[in-house]
Design a protein around this motif. Structure first.
Motif, PDB file in Angstrom:
ATOM      1  N   SER A 143       0.884  -1.414  -0.142  1.00  0.00           N
ATOM      2  CA  SER A 143      -0.031   0.018   0.087  1.00  0.00           C
ATOM      3  C   SER A 143       0.728   1.171  -0.044  1.00  0.00           C
ATOM      4  O   SER A 143       0.369   2.365  -0.174  1.00  0.00           O
ATOM      5  CB  SER A 143      -1.121  -0.076   1.321  1.00  0.00           C
ATOM      6  OG  SER A 143      -0.110  -0.169   2.205  1.00  0.00           O
ATOM      7  N   SER A 144       2.120   1.238   0.463  1.00  0.00           N
ATOM      8  CA  SER A 144       2.918   2.225   0.463  1.00  0.00           C
ATOM      9  C   SER A 144       4.073   2.172  -0.627  1.00  0.00           C
ATOM     10  O   SER A 144       4.661   1.196  -1.158  1.00  0.00           O
ATOM     11  CB  SER A 144       3.685   2.195   1.791  1.00  0.00           C
ATOM     12  OG  SER A 144       2.801   2.567   2.794  1.00  0.00           O
ATOM     13  N   PRO A 145       4.447   3.223  -1.372  1.00  0.00           N
ATOM     14  CA  PRO A 145       5.402   3.433  -2.309  1.00  0.00           C
ATOM     15  C   PRO A 145       6.769   3.065  -1.723  1.00  0.00           C
ATOM     16  O   PRO A 145       7.241   3.068  -0.730  1.00  0.00           O
ATOM     17  CB  PRO A 145       5.408   4.969  -2.882  1.00  0.00           C
ATOM     18  CG  PRO A 145       4.945   5.745  -1.569  1.00  0.00           C
ATOM     19  CD  PRO A 145       3.993   4.747  -0.950  1.00  0.00           C
ATOM     20  N   ASN A 146       7.323   2.495  -2.897  1.00  0.00           N
ATOM     21  CA  ASN A 146       8.822   2.173  -2.444  1.00  0.00           C
ATOM     22  C   ASN A 146       9.776   3.194  -3.009  1.00  0.00           C
ATOM     23  O   ASN A 146      10.081   3.349  -4.363  1.00  0.00           O
ATOM     24  CB  ASN A 146       9.236   0.966  -3.148  1.00  0.00           C
ATOM     25  CG  ASN A 146      10.866   0.356  -2.918  1.00  0.00           C
ATOM     26  OD1 ASN A 146      11.449   1.029  -2.796  1.00  0.00           O
ATOM     27  ND2 ASN A 146      11.292  -0.746  -3.811  1.00  0.00           N
ATOM     28  N   THR A 147      10.241   3.994  -2.051  1.00  0.00           N
ATOM     29  CA  THR A 147      10.996   5.271  -2.349  1.00  0.00           C
ATOM     30  C   THR A 147      12.495   5.004  -2.983  1.00  0.00           C
ATOM     31  O   THR A 147      12.928   5.833  -3.804  1.00  0.00           O
ATOM     32  CB  THR A 147      11.255   6.397  -1.138  1.00  0.00           C
ATOM     33  OG1 THR A 147      11.689   5.414  -0.342  1.00  0.00           O
ATOM     34  CG2 THR A 147       9.678   6.655  -0.809  1.00  0.00           C
ATOM     35  N   PHE A 148      12.786   3.846  -2.853  1.00  0.00           N
ATOM     36  CA  PHE A 148      13.939   3.437  -3.465  1.00  0.00           C
ATOM     37  C   PHE A 148      14.199   3.266  -4.997  1.00  0.00           C
ATOM     38  O   PHE A 148      15.102   3.196  -5.512  1.00  0.00           O
ATOM     39  CB  PHE A 148      14.350   1.931  -2.961  1.00  0.00           C
ATOM     40  CG  PHE A 148      14.977   2.079  -1.250  1.00  0.00           C
ATOM     41  CD1 PHE A 148      15.973   2.717  -0.829  1.00  0.00           C
ATOM     42  CD2 PHE A 148      13.968   1.541  -0.430  1.00  0.00           C
ATOM     43  CE1 PHE A 148      16.327   2.523   0.605  1.00  0.00           C
ATOM     44  CE2 PHE A 148      14.333   1.523   0.735  1.00  0.00           C
ATOM     45  CZ  PHE A 148      15.323   2.037   1.434  1.00  0.00           C
ATOM     46  N   LEU A 149      12.885   3.222  -5.349  1.00  0.00           N
ATOM     47  CA  LEU A 149      12.655   2.950  -6.912  1.00  0.00           C
ATOM     48  C   LEU A 149      12.566   4.323  -7.583  1.00  0.00           C
ATOM     49  O   LEU A 149      12.731   4.514  -8.989  1.00  0.00           O
ATOM     50  CB  LEU A 149      11.588   2.179  -7.384  1.00  0.00           C
ATOM     51  CG  LEU A 149      11.356   0.574  -6.950  1.00  0.00           C
ATOM     52  CD1 LEU A 149      10.214  -0.149  -7.168  1.00  0.00           C
ATOM     53  CD2 LEU A 149      12.909   0.062  -8.010  1.00  0.00           C
ATOM     54  N   ASP A 150      12.529   5.524  -7.040  1.00  0.00           N
ATOM     55  CA  ASP A 150      12.372   6.798  -7.516  1.00  0.00           C
ATOM     56  C   ASP A 150      13.048   7.330  -8.394  1.00  0.00           C
ATOM     57  O   ASP A 150      12.800   7.667  -9.583  1.00  0.00           O
ATOM     58  CB  ASP A 150      12.252   7.877  -6.007  1.00  0.00           C
ATOM     59  CG  ASP A 150      10.802   7.754  -5.308  1.00  0.00           C
ATOM     60  OD1 ASP A 150      10.008   7.027  -6.007  1.00  0.00           O
ATOM     61  OD2 ASP A 150      10.803   8.572  -4.419  1.00  0.00           O
ATOM     62  N   PRO A 151      14.376   6.854  -8.249  1.00  0.00           N
ATOM     63  CA  PRO A 151      15.285   7.451  -9.366  1.00  0.00           C
ATOM     64  C   PRO A 151      15.243   6.616 -10.793  1.00  0.00           C
ATOM     65  O   PRO A 151      15.420   7.510 -11.661  1.00  0.00           O
ATOM     66  CB  PRO A 151      16.893   7.004  -8.617  1.00  0.00           C
ATOM     67  CG  PRO A 151      16.679   6.670  -7.419  1.00  0.00           C
ATOM     68  CD  PRO A 151      15.410   6.439  -7.194  1.00  0.00           C
ATOM     69  N   VAL A 152      14.440   5.560 -10.801  1.00  0.00           N
ATOM     70  CA  VAL A 152      14.029   5.105 -11.932  1.00  0.00           C
ATOM     71  C   VAL A 152      12.814   5.519 -12.474  1.00  0.00           C
ATOM     72  O   VAL A 152      12.552   5.960 -13.656  1.00  0.00           O
ATOM     73  CB  VAL A 152      14.349   3.645 -11.888  1.00  0.00           C
ATOM     74  CG1 VAL A 152      13.871   2.829 -13.404  1.00  0.00           C
ATOM     75  CG2 VAL A 152      15.784   2.914 -11.563  1.00  0.00           C
ATOM     76  N   LEU A 153      11.674   5.225 -11.737  1.00  0.00           N
ATOM     77  CA  LEU A 153      10.411   5.521 -11.980  1.00  0.00           C
ATOM     78  C   LEU A 153      10.276   7.015 -12.352  1.00  0.00           C
ATOM     79  O   LEU A 153       9.500   7.194 -13.290  1.00  0.00           O
ATOM     80  CB  LEU A 153       9.465   5.095 -10.940  1.00  0.00           C
ATOM     81  CG  LEU A 153       9.339   3.642 -10.578  1.00  0.00           C
ATOM     82  CD1 LEU A 153       8.476   3.335  -9.275  1.00  0.00           C
ATOM     83  CD2 LEU A 153       9.010   2.608 -11.663  1.00  0.00           C
ATOM     84  N   SER A 154      10.825   7.993 -11.694  1.00  0.00           N
ATOM     85  CA  SER A 154      10.657   9.232 -11.812  1.00  0.00           C
ATOM     86  C   SER A 154      11.015   9.730 -13.319  1.00  0.00           C
ATOM     87  O   SER A 154      10.617  10.700 -13.630  1.00  0.00           O
ATOM     88  CB  SER A 154      11.252  10.215 -10.853  1.00  0.00           C
ATOM     89  OG  SER A 154      12.502  10.057 -10.896  1.00  0.00           O
ATOM     90  N   ASN A 155      11.908   8.859 -13.805  1.00  0.00           N
ATOM     91  CA  ASN A 155      12.643   9.299 -15.136  1.00  0.00           C
ATOM     92  C   ASN A 155      11.914   8.331 -16.474  1.00  0.00           C
ATOM     93  O   ASN A 155      12.385   8.558 -17.437  1.00  0.00           O
ATOM     94  CB  ASN A 155      13.772   9.086 -15.088  1.00  0.00           C
ATOM     95  CG  ASN A 155      14.622  10.182 -14.121  1.00  0.00           C
ATOM     96  OD1 ASN A 155      14.705  11.440 -14.783  1.00  0.00           O
ATOM     97  ND2 ASN A 155      15.136   9.902 -13.058  1.00  0.00           N
TER      98      ASN A 155
END
Length: 329
Positions: free
Chosen positions: A162-174
């Motif tokens: 239910s909570s986002p995985n912030t460790f993936l942000d460098p990939v997903l945000s791009n």
């Protein structure tokens, strides 16, 4: 059904060097089993327990000189360039030599009910990440793919949370910036290990192969029992990527290959009897602010695990009750 011990046909000659060194058992079957197709279904009840030396991970915490993200039209690939002698690598276990980090790519589906290349207990998971390495005796991944023992693929499955995985942000945000096929962008460097976790035990191991248009590529698969996490919104971001026909990349489930009597090892299990193929517990990096079941170091699937959980839950509730009573006073 309990996991099996190493079958007699693997060790054959009790006087041989193979039988004296369990690390050689995996390499002894490579030529025969590395030609068998992947992916396969993984079921802990059909694995063979094997004790091996611990894996040794080196330089994964280091910052790359540069990181690139590429939409190939089939998947998205992350590559990294490092300073001399700083390349991340892994050795130990059953590995013959040192394996150098090459790239990371992902397998997702058209819905949250599918996506993974392998299946677990007959069912797919929403996302599978491959961290690809090649043997340091070869100059590059392309050359290593031609040889048995040339390539090691670490596999990480993702569970919906239910909570986002912030460790993936460098990939997903791009991902939106590489929506079109063959687009390559540079990312702000970060340690690639942020995207996955290091493990030394409790993993599955088997030989298989993947196919390209021209040939088959032998590969050693190393699958972590501990899952990574992702939420539904993050998962949908992979569906902005377009293929060579300028359509959203459509992922059909790769046919699951028959095991064909190949060996699937459960290496250094944390308990001699596992009821779950994948651990229900997330990696400790996710546990800080989550529910008790996500924070505790208890394998619910192990014998006595449920009893330990109930006792831990009672202690947790008693502690909260005492805290509330103290606050009211």
């Amino acid at each position: 059904m309990a996991e099996k011990n190493i079958p007699l046909e693997v060790t054959l000659d009790t006087e041989s060097d193979i039988s004296k060194d369990v690390s050689n058992i995996v390499s002894a079957i490579a030529d025969e089993e590395a030609v068998l197709p992947s992916p396969i279904d993984i079921n802990v009840n059909n694995t063979e327990q094997l004790e091996l030396p611990a894996l040794e991970w080196q330089n994964y915490e280091l910052l790359p000189v540069k990181i690139k993200l590429t939409n190939t039209g089939d998947t998205v690939i992350l590559t990294a360039k490092y300073a001399d002698d700083e390349h991340p690598s892994i050795k130990g276990g059953s590995l013959d030599g040192r394996y150098v980090f090459a790239q990371i790519h992902f397998h997702w589906g058209n819905t949250a009910a599918e996506g993974s290349l392998h299946t677990i207990d007959g069912a797919p998971l929403p996302l599978e990440m491959h961290v690809v390495h090649f043997n340091s005796q070869y100059e590059a991944l392309d050359e290593a793919l031609k040889h048995v023992g040339g390539v090691l693929c670490l596999v990480y499955f993702f569970a919906l949370k239910s909570s986002p995985n912030t460790f993936l942000d460098p990939v997903l945000s791009n991902l939106k910036d590489v929506a079109f096929p063959d687009v390559v962008i540079k990312l702000t460097p970060f340690p690639v290990v942020n995207l996955f976790h290091i493990f030394t035990n409790d993993y599955f191991l088997y030989w298989g192969s993947t196919k390209s248009e021209s040939r088959s590529h032998p590969m050693l698969w190393m699958i972590s029992r501990t899952q990574e996490c992702i939420d539904f919104h993050q998962l949908t971001q992979f569906r902005v990527l377009l293929d060579q026909r300028m359509r959203v990349i459509s992922r059909e489930q790769t046919p699951i290959a028959d095991r064909e009597n190949r060996h699937v090892f459960h290496v250094n299990p944390v308990t001699p009897c596992c009821n779950w193929t994948l651990s229900p517990l997330p990696h400790p990096k996710y546990r800080k602010d989550r529910w008790l079941v996500d924070r505790m170091d208890i394998d619910i699937g192990a014998p006595g695990g449920c009893r330990e959980f109930i006792e831990a839950l009672r202690r947790e509730m008693q502690g909260r009750k005492s805290q509330c009573e103290t606050t009211e006073e």
